[in-house]
Scaffold this motif. Structure first.
Motif, PDB file in Angstrom:
ATOM      1  N   ALA A  28       0.840  -1.195   0.000  1.00 21.83           N
ATOM      2  CA  ALA A  28       0.000   0.000   0.000  1.00 21.83           C
ATOM      3  C   ALA A  28       0.876   1.246   0.000  1.00 21.83           C
ATOM      4  N   ALA A  29       0.315   2.359  -0.466  1.00 18.82           N
ATOM      5  CA  ALA A  29       1.064   3.615  -0.496  1.00 18.82           C
ATOM      6  C   ALA A  29       1.421   4.042   0.922  1.00 18.82           C
ATOM      7  N   GLN A  30       2.676   4.438   1.143  1.00 18.47           N
ATOM      8  CA  GLN A  30       3.134   4.847   2.461  1.00 18.47           C
ATOM      9  C   GLN A  30       3.843   6.197   2.444  1.00 18.47           C
ATOM     10  N   LEU A  31       4.538   6.528   1.364  1.00 19.49           N
ATOM     11  CA  LEU A  31       5.395   7.700   1.315  1.00 19.49           C
ATOM     12  C   LEU A  31       4.690   8.849   0.600  1.00 19.49           C
ATOM     13  N   SER A  32       4.695  10.030   1.213  1.00 19.63           N
ATOM     14  CA  SER A  32       4.118  11.208   0.569  1.00 19.63           C
ATOM     15  C   SER A  32       4.911  11.562  -0.683  1.00 19.63           C
ATOM     16  N   VAL A  33       4.207  12.009  -1.712  1.00 21.73           N
ATOM     17  CA  VAL A  33       4.897  12.441  -2.922  1.00 21.73           C
ATOM     18  C   VAL A  33       5.697  13.712  -2.674  1.00 21.73           C
ATOM     19  N   LEU A  34       5.466  14.373  -1.545  1.00 24.34           N
ATOM     20  CA  LEU A  34       6.225  15.576  -1.195  1.00 24.34           C
ATOM     21  C   LEU A  34       7.420  15.276  -0.298  1.00 24.34           C
ATOM     22  N   ASP A  35       7.606  13.991   0.043  1.00 24.99           N
ATOM     23  CA  ASP A  35       8.741  13.644   0.893  1.00 24.99           C
ATOM     24  C   ASP A  35      10.034  13.826   0.114  1.00 24.99           C
ATOM     25  N   VAL A 101      17.380  -6.569   5.214  1.00 28.64           N
ATOM     26  CA  VAL A 101      16.536  -5.496   5.724  1.00 28.64           C
ATOM     27  C   VAL A 101      17.160  -4.172   5.307  1.00 28.64           C
ATOM     28  N   LYS A 102      16.346  -3.275   4.817  1.00 33.36           N
ATOM     29  CA  LYS A 102      16.819  -1.918   4.490  1.00 33.36           C
ATOM     30  C   LYS A 102      16.171  -0.931   5.451  1.00 33.36           C
ATOM     31  N   THR A 103      16.979  -0.112   6.085  1.00 27.91           N
ATOM     32  CA  THR A 103      16.483   0.980   6.911  1.00 27.91           C
ATOM     33  C   THR A 103      16.683   2.280   6.145  1.00 27.91           C
ATOM     34  N   ALA A 104      15.720   3.190   6.245  1.00 27.33           N
ATOM     35  CA  ALA A 104      15.808   4.464   5.520  1.00 27.33           C
ATOM     36  C   ALA A 104      15.261   5.586   6.392  1.00 27.33           C
ATOM     37  N   LEU A 105      15.908   6.731   6.300  1.00 31.04           N
ATOM     38  CA  LEU A 105      15.499   7.921   7.041  1.00 31.04           C
ATOM     39  C   LEU A 105      15.650   9.125   6.122  1.00 31.04           C
ATOM     40  N   SER A 106      14.555   9.856   5.916  1.00 33.18           N
ATOM     41  CA  SER A 106      14.613  11.053   5.078  1.00 33.18           C
ATOM     42  C   SER A 106      14.338  12.290   5.924  1.00 33.18           C
ATOM     43  N   ARG A 107      14.575  13.447   5.342  1.00 31.55           N
ATOM     44  CA  ARG A 107      14.321  14.698   6.054  1.00 31.55           C
ATOM     45  C   ARG A 107      12.823  14.980   6.192  1.00 31.55           C
ATOM     46  N   GLY A 108      12.008  14.298   5.419  1.00 26.34           N
ATOM     47  CA  GLY A 108      10.559  14.404   5.568  1.00 26.34           C
ATOM     48  C   GLY A 108       9.891  15.159   4.446  1.00 26.34           C
ATOM     49  N   VAL A 109       8.643  15.543   4.690  1.00 22.70           N
ATOM     50  CA  VAL A 109       7.862  16.272   3.691  1.00 22.70           C
ATOM     51  C   VAL A 109       8.449  17.671   3.512  1.00 22.70           C
ATOM     52  N   GLU A 110       8.655  18.027   2.247  1.00 27.81           N
ATOM     53  CA  GLU A 110       9.362  19.274   1.940  1.00 27.81           C
ATOM     54  C   GLU A 110       8.571  20.513   2.349  1.00 27.81           C
ATOM     55  N   LEU A 111       7.245  20.448   2.201  1.00 27.92           N
ATOM     56  CA  LEU A 111       6.396  21.616   2.513  1.00 27.92           C
ATOM     57  C   LEU A 111       5.321  21.186   3.505  1.00 27.92           C
ATOM     58  N   PRO A 112       5.674  21.092   4.786  1.00 26.88           N
ATOM     59  CA  PRO A 112       4.686  20.642   5.772  1.00 26.88           C
ATOM     60  C   PRO A 112       3.454  21.536   5.779  1.00 26.88           C
ATOM     61  N   ALA A 113       2.275  20.926   5.896  1.00 27.67           N
ATOM     62  CA  ALA A 113       1.028  21.688   5.842  1.00 27.67           C
ATOM     63  C   ALA A 113       0.947  22.729   6.952  1.00 27.67           C
ATOM     64  N   ALA A 114       1.494  22.422   8.116  1.00 26.50           N
ATOM     65  CA  ALA A 114       1.411  23.341   9.249  1.00 26.50           C
ATOM     66  C   ALA A 114       2.555  24.344   9.270  1.00 26.50           C
ATOM     67  N   GLY A 116       6.740  25.365   9.295  1.00 25.53           N
ATOM     68  CA  GLY A 116       7.828  24.889  10.124  1.00 25.53           C
ATOM     69  C   GLY A 116       8.715  23.905   9.399  1.00 25.53           C
ATOM     70  N   PRO A 117       9.723  23.370  10.086  1.00 25.93           N
ATOM     71  CA  PRO A 117      10.679  22.473   9.439  1.00 25.93           C
ATOM     72  C   PRO A 117      10.053  21.114   9.135  1.00 25.93           C
ATOM     73  N   PRO A 118      10.592  20.389   8.165  1.00 25.66           N
ATOM     74  CA  PRO A 118      10.082  19.048   7.859  1.00 25.66           C
ATOM     75  C   PRO A 118      10.237  18.105   9.049  1.00 25.66           C
ATOM     76  N   VAL A 119       9.328  17.154   9.165  1.00 25.45           N
ATOM     77  CA  VAL A 119       9.420  16.103  10.173  1.00 25.45           C
ATOM     78  C   VAL A 119       9.991  14.859   9.492  1.00 25.45           C
ATOM     79  N   PRO A 120      11.099  14.320   9.988  1.00 29.77           N
ATOM     80  CA  PRO A 120      11.731  13.184   9.314  1.00 29.77           C
ATOM     81  C   PRO A 120      10.795  11.993   9.144  1.00 29.77           C
ATOM     82  N   THR A 121      11.036  11.243   8.085  1.00 32.76           N
ATOM     83  CA  THR A 121      10.291  10.027   7.778  1.00 32.76           C
ATOM     84  C   THR A 121      11.238   8.840   7.891  1.00 32.76           C
ATOM     85  N   GLY A 122      10.813   7.795   8.564  1.00 27.21           N
ATOM     86  CA  GLY A 122      11.660   6.616   8.685  1.00 27.21           C
ATOM     87  C   GLY A 122      10.900   5.338   8.420  1.00 27.21           C
ATOM     88  N   TRP A 123      11.560   4.374   7.796  1.00 27.65           N
ATOM     89  CA  TRP A 123      10.928   3.079   7.555  1.00 27.65           C
ATOM     90  C   TRP A 123      11.990   2.007   7.386  1.00 27.65           C
TER      91      TRP A 123
END
Length: 296
Positions: A28-35, A101-114, A116-123
């Motif tokens: 299923a879709a998990q990652l925002s297209v703005l991440d 196993v692959k671990t990944a950590l990104s800086r998060g969504v580039e343009l948070p709706a609220a 402020g700075p991006p919230v990191p995404t991890g999976w």
């Protein structure tokens, strides 16, 4: 045994509260297209080999994960949570001889709706390893490609992130495609000042006599967890080890050479730019047996 679907765990609450694990559907879709993982490749990852449910070189991978996060100015990952994620996925794949196993950590969504700075995404996700029998036994053909950076790039230009394991893999993929266009399987990068570096997804190990040698991490290459484990075991095989600069002529004149990595393990190099190189089949089999049977 039939390979399972990809398994996925999302590391939630990375910023502002304690991190925790949430099992998710990998189909299923998990990652925002703005991440920024998708839009800019702004993140890090690790790939950990699993042998019959046992993560291999797990602590070394976690420490390298944290090192890459520091290099990219990402929040420090909670290694306890990431360790739990790897162990949980490894347990699910315990019926298979080889998985990863692959671990990944990104800086998060580039343009948070609220704002402020991006919230990191991890999976973290896992699956069964492909078959690498041909590469491990018959060997691989490699070409030397100029990386376009000097060997001192880490000191002169740290913003280029040489030696970090980032999600920005377009150059590495392009290098492998160039190797394939030249009729080869893989690449050994060369610095612009003429020193051997690494493969796009692997570490170079060369045997000259009874010594295994690899280039220094200071040349802007990724510290190799598989290479470290092999060097720690080398004395069992009557071999010495060295970390020192290598030239293309050192590779062409080697008694044997390998590209080593977490999932493919030790792939012997059988030719360099079309020129044959000896394959040390007994040592290769010993290396791969050791790597396959690791329990930590």
């Amino acid at each position: 045994m039939t390979a399972p679907h990809h398994l996925l765990l999302v590391v939630a609450g990375i910023a502002g509260e304690a991190s925790h694990l949430v099992e998710a559907d990998a189909d299923a879709a998990q990652l925002s297209v703005l991440d920024v993982a998708a839009t800019r490749g702004d993140g890090i990852f690790e790939t950990i080999s699993i042998g019959q449910g046992h993560p291999q070189a797990l602590e070394a991978h976690l420490q390298r994960f944290a090192r890459s996060a520091r290099m990219l100015d990402l929040p420090a990952p909670d290694l306890t949570v990431w360790r739990d994620a790897v162990l949980a996925l490894a347990h699910r794949l315990a019926d298979h001889d080889e998985a990863w196993v692959k671990t990944a950590l990104s800086r998060g969504v580039e343009l948070p709706a609220a704002g402020g700075p991006p919230v990191p995404t991890g999976w973290a996700y896992a699956t069964v390893s492909p078959q690498f029998r041909r590469e491990r036994t018959e060997g691989i053909d490699v070409v030397l490609l100029d990386r376009g950076l000097r060997s001192d790039v880490s000191a002169t230009s740290p913003w280029l992130l040489a030696g970090a394991k980032t999600l920005s893999y377009a150059v590495n993929r392009a290098a492998v495609r160039e190797a394939q266009r030249r009729g080869a399987d893989d690449v050994v990068f060369v610095s612009s000042d003429g020193l051997l570096l690494e493969g796009p997804t692997s570490t170079l190990v060369v045997r000259r006599g009874d010594t295994l040698t690899t280039p220094p991490d200071a040349f802007g290459i990724l510290p190799g967890t598989t290479q470290v484990d092999l060097f720690a075991a080398a004395d069992q095989w009557g071999l010495a080890t060295a970390v020192e600069p290598l030239s293309p002529d050192d590779l062409r004149g080697a008694d044997a050479a390998w590209l080593v990595s977490s999932v493919r393990h030790a792939a012997p190099v059988r030719s360099v730019d079309g020129a044959p190189l000896p394959v040390d089949a007994p040592l290769t089999a010993t290396m791969n047996g050791f790597l396959r049977d690791r329990r930590s």
